[in-house]
Scaffold this active site. Structure first.
Site, PDB file in Angstrom:
ATOM      1  N   ASN A 167      21.788  26.416 -25.055  1.00  0.00           N
ATOM      2  CA  ASN A 167      22.321  25.398 -24.160  1.00  0.00           C
ATOM      3  C   ASN A 167      23.647  25.864 -23.579  1.00  0.00           C
ATOM      4  O   ASN A 167      24.389  26.637 -24.198  1.00  0.00           O
ATOM      5  CB  ASN A 167      22.470  24.044 -24.873  1.00  0.00           C
ATOM      6  CG  ASN A 167      23.445  24.029 -26.031  1.00  0.00           C
ATOM      7  OD1 ASN A 167      23.469  24.945 -26.855  1.00  0.00           O
ATOM      8  ND2 ASN A 167      24.233  22.967 -26.124  1.00  0.00           N
ATOM      9  N   GLU A 200      26.847  24.007 -21.713  1.00  0.00           N
ATOM     10  CA  GLU A 200      27.471  22.753 -21.286  1.00  0.00           C
ATOM     11  C   GLU A 200      28.396  22.967 -20.099  1.00  0.00           C
ATOM     12  O   GLU A 200      28.810  24.078 -19.799  1.00  0.00           O
ATOM     13  CB  GLU A 200      28.281  22.149 -22.437  1.00  0.00           C
ATOM     14  CG  GLU A 200      27.423  21.638 -23.557  1.00  0.00           C
ATOM     15  CD  GLU A 200      28.211  20.954 -24.653  1.00  0.00           C
ATOM     16  OE1 GLU A 200      27.564  20.361 -25.521  1.00  0.00           O
ATOM     17  OE2 GLU A 200      29.458  21.014 -24.675  1.00  0.00           O
ATOM     18  N   CYS A 250      19.958  22.245 -21.155  1.00  0.00           N
ATOM     19  CA  CYS A 250      19.482  22.347 -22.533  1.00  0.00           C
ATOM     20  C   CYS A 250      18.930  23.741 -22.800  1.00  0.00           C
ATOM     21  O   CYS A 250      18.516  24.452 -21.886  1.00  0.00           O
ATOM     22  CB  CYS A 250      18.384  21.320 -22.787  1.00  0.00           C
ATOM     23  SG  CYS A 250      18.901  19.610 -22.612  1.00  0.00           S
ATOM     24  N   GLU A 298      16.093  24.598 -24.122  1.00  0.00           N
ATOM     25  CA  GLU A 298      14.680  24.733 -23.771  1.00  0.00           C
ATOM     26  C   GLU A 298      14.518  25.076 -22.289  1.00  0.00           C
ATOM     27  O   GLU A 298      13.778  26.003 -21.934  1.00  0.00           O
ATOM     28  CB  GLU A 298      13.908  23.444 -24.086  1.00  0.00           C
ATOM     29  CG  GLU A 298      13.920  23.070 -25.555  1.00  0.00           C
ATOM     30  CD  GLU A 298      15.093  22.178 -25.975  1.00  0.00           C
ATOM     31  OE1 GLU A 298      14.947  21.457 -26.971  1.00  0.00           O
ATOM     32  OE2 GLU A 298      16.160  22.209 -25.309  1.00  0.00           O
ATOM     33  N   CYS A 339      14.516  17.054 -25.461  1.00  0.00           N
ATOM     34  CA  CYS A 339      14.778  15.798 -24.748  1.00  0.00           C
ATOM     35  C   CYS A 339      13.645  15.535 -23.750  1.00  0.00           C
ATOM     36  O   CYS A 339      12.784  16.387 -23.514  1.00  0.00           O
ATOM     37  CB  CYS A 339      16.133  15.851 -24.048  1.00  0.00           C
ATOM     38  SG  CYS A 339      16.170  16.908 -22.562  1.00  0.00           S
ATOM     39  N   CYS A 348      13.375  18.119 -20.929  1.00  0.00           N
ATOM     40  CA  CYS A 348      12.816  19.385 -21.418  1.00  0.00           C
ATOM     41  C   CYS A 348      11.319  19.258 -21.681  1.00  0.00           C
ATOM     42  O   CYS A 348      10.551  20.179 -21.392  1.00  0.00           O
ATOM     43  CB  CYS A 348      13.546  19.853 -22.668  1.00  0.00           C
ATOM     44  SG  CYS A 348      15.226  20.411 -22.319  1.00  0.00           S
TER      45      CYS A 348
END
Length: 146
Positions: free
Chosen positions: A52, A54, A63, A65, A98, A101
């Site tokens: 990930n 940010e 993310c 994924e 999430c 994703c």
């Protein structure tokens, strides 16, 4: 895991989980401190991992994924197929993919693809596996649109 799930060997599962853990170590998460790695097992046996990343705005974060999917497409092209994905984090916390994703995974992964992820944070039960269809039963699909 249902019998219709894609089958991967214990060695492939270990390699996938190791790659996800290594990617988590490289995550850029200065705001949340939640460092996540994801590794994809592609149809040809290749493993592609990413972390990930940010951003101070949070909404522009990506993310692990989706980061791994973008990396895989850059390396192998848009026709790739994902057989399995493993998610790992350095926080010993539950972290299934999430919703965003899951939707992006469904673009490149068949419903019987396997998703490995930490689900309760305890070492004895750290990794859980479901098929993508079990994890994301009603994803958006234009083939059902009229």
């Amino acid at each position: 895991m249902p019998s219709s799930a894609i089958t991967i060997s214990p060695a492939q599962q270990k390699d996938l989980l190791d790659a996800a853990q290594q990617a988590a170590n490289r995550a850029y998460a200065p705001y949340s401190g939640f460092r996540v790695g994801a590794a994809l097992l592609l149809e040809g046996g290749e493993i592609v991992a990413a972390a990930n990343v940010e951003n101070v705005s949070y909404g522009l974060s990506i993310c692990a994924e989706r980061s791994a999917i973008v990396r895989a497409i850059a390396q192998y092209g848009p026709k790739l197929r994902i057989h399995a994905v493993a998610v790992s984090n350095l926080n010993h916390a539950p972290s299934s993919p999430c919703g965003a994703c899951r939707q992006v995974l469904s673009e490149f992964m068949p419903p019987n693809g396997i998703v490995f992820f930490p689900f309760d944070g305890t070492p004895e039960t750290l990794i859980h596996s479901l098929t993508l269809a079990e994890l994301f039963p009603l994803g958006f699909d234009l083939t059902h649109a009229e």
